[in-house]
Design a protein around this motif. Sequence first.
Motif, PDB file in Angstrom:
ATOM      1  N   ARG A 205       3.655  -1.987   2.707  1.00 46.89           N
ATOM      2  CA  ARG A 205       3.389  -2.316   1.166  1.00 46.89           C
ATOM      3  C   ARG A 205       4.933  -3.675   0.482  1.00 46.89           C
ATOM      4  N   LYS A 252       0.222 -11.348 -10.374  1.00 43.29           N
ATOM      5  CA  LYS A 252      -0.578 -10.777  -9.568  1.00 43.29           C
ATOM      6  C   LYS A 252      -1.494 -11.732  -9.208  1.00 43.29           C
ATOM      7  N   GLU A 253      -1.943 -12.860  -9.530  1.00 51.20           N
ATOM      8  CA  GLU A 253      -3.528 -13.685  -8.814  1.00 51.20           C
ATOM      9  C   GLU A 253      -2.350 -13.712  -7.166  1.00 51.20           C
ATOM     10  N   CYS A 255      -0.669 -12.707  -5.726  1.00 53.23           N
ATOM     11  CA  CYS A 255      -0.831 -11.598  -4.736  1.00 53.23           C
ATOM     12  C   CYS A 255      -1.417 -10.883  -4.100  1.00 53.23           C
ATOM     13  N   GLY A 256      -2.552 -11.366  -4.865  1.00 52.63           N
ATOM     14  CA  GLY A 256      -3.865 -11.115  -4.424  1.00 52.63           C
ATOM     15  C   GLY A 256      -3.920 -11.891  -3.097  1.00 52.63           C
ATOM     16  N   LEU A 259      -2.405 -11.577   0.126  1.00 53.60           N
ATOM     17  CA  LEU A 259      -3.344 -10.217   0.265  1.00 53.60           C
ATOM     18  C   LEU A 259      -4.711 -10.392   1.034  1.00 53.60           C
ATOM     19  N   GLU A 260      -5.126 -11.328   0.548  1.00 54.29           N
ATOM     20  CA  GLU A 260      -6.175 -10.935   1.395  1.00 54.29           C
ATOM     21  C   GLU A 260      -6.252 -12.763   2.593  1.00 54.29           C
ATOM     22  N   GLY A 265      -5.795  -4.597   1.418  1.00 52.98           N
ATOM     23  CA  GLY A 265      -6.332  -4.479  -0.223  1.00 52.98           C
ATOM     24  C   GLY A 265      -5.261  -4.135  -0.796  1.00 52.98           C
ATOM     25  N   TRP A 266      -5.049  -3.464  -1.883  1.00 52.67           N
ATOM     26  CA  TRP A 266      -4.805  -3.346  -3.271  1.00 52.67           C
ATOM     27  C   TRP A 266      -3.834  -2.380  -3.657  1.00 52.67           C
ATOM     28  N   ASP A 267      -4.018  -1.497  -1.988  1.00 53.65           N
ATOM     29  CA  ASP A 267      -3.557   0.065  -1.566  1.00 53.65           C
ATOM     30  C   ASP A 267      -2.262  -0.351  -1.168  1.00 53.65           C
ATOM     31  N   VAL A 269       0.019  -2.563  -2.551  1.00 52.88           N
ATOM     32  CA  VAL A 269       0.959  -2.765  -3.291  1.00 52.88           C
ATOM     33  C   VAL A 269       1.043  -1.871  -3.917  1.00 52.88           C
ATOM     34  N   HIS A 271       3.195  -1.329  -7.955  1.00 53.34           N
ATOM     35  CA  HIS A 271       3.643  -1.263  -8.735  1.00 53.34           C
ATOM     36  C   HIS A 271       5.448  -1.339  -9.317  1.00 53.34           C
TER      37      HIS A 271
END
Length: 330
Positions: A205, A252-253, A255-256, A259-260, A265-267, A269, A271
Amino acid sequence: MRILVTGGAGFIGSQFVRDTLAGRLLSPPDVRVTVLDKLTYAGNRANLDAVAGDPRLTFVHGDITDVRLVDEVLPGHDAVVHCAAESHVDRSLTGAHDFVTTNVLGTQVLLDAARTHGVGRFVQVSTDEVYGSAGPTGAWTEDAPLAPNSPYAASKASADLLALAQHRTHGLDVVVTRCSNNYGPHHFPEKLVPLFLTRLLDGRRVPLYGDGSHVRDWLHVADHCRGIDLALHRGRPGEVYHLGGGTELPNKELCGLLLEACGHGWDMVDHVEDRKGHDRRYALNSAKARTELGWTPTVPFTEGLADTVQWYRENRSWWEPLLERAALTR
């Protein structure tokens, strides 16, 4: 031409050394490079493996705060490219002493020696963080006031001022470069991009500070080093030059995108509580570097990030041994 590169086994310094010796920059083919590096946790001799056998390269293991050593190494060099620095903001919040020692005292030791031994050009490699946090729009020019918010940024601002004072008081040929956030290969896995990549590639993570809306401008390390080199060869004494990537993204962008690229996916991450004094946005106006140095970024961010992801996929043997050291710094 002989160039002393401090911190030449680190992320930015080693890229500069590799590119110089490979003929990708402006220095002549007979250039000779001396690397002076303390090899702290982020310094890595493996970053120089590609040029380790080059007879034009000399490596000196040592500390820039060591007055006697610097006085022994510096004579005969035409220029100093000063990349050595403690640079991790998080660590500066709990251990500012090392940042002041290396970034301020170490810079002054180098400046004194450069003046004593008649070095022709001193390039102080710095950061956009010296300006603090930018507003929601616009970008800093080189005459913007310095307003650092972290001990790291304050130590770099101090070093910049010391370097410029040497020019104004003693006539030392100093040029300062300030860059936006760098990314690329050989980046120690503590900063955002290499930290997230190494964790995601291991199926672990990643931590995202606060709401993830902090905006950074991203510059490929190879483009940064071209800018440093142009400042070395074409910069006007006593001037500051901005080297901004021109790609602003909220964390955040970014990070996305990571991840991709790693198939998650966002699971993945977490926060986490925001960092103290976390600057909301950095932004540099690089018009002066474009006009005076002929510099502009050439690596498109999408392409550069994809290449960086691929490099970390293919070079586990480089970063896996560093994970324990990286963990100890967080």
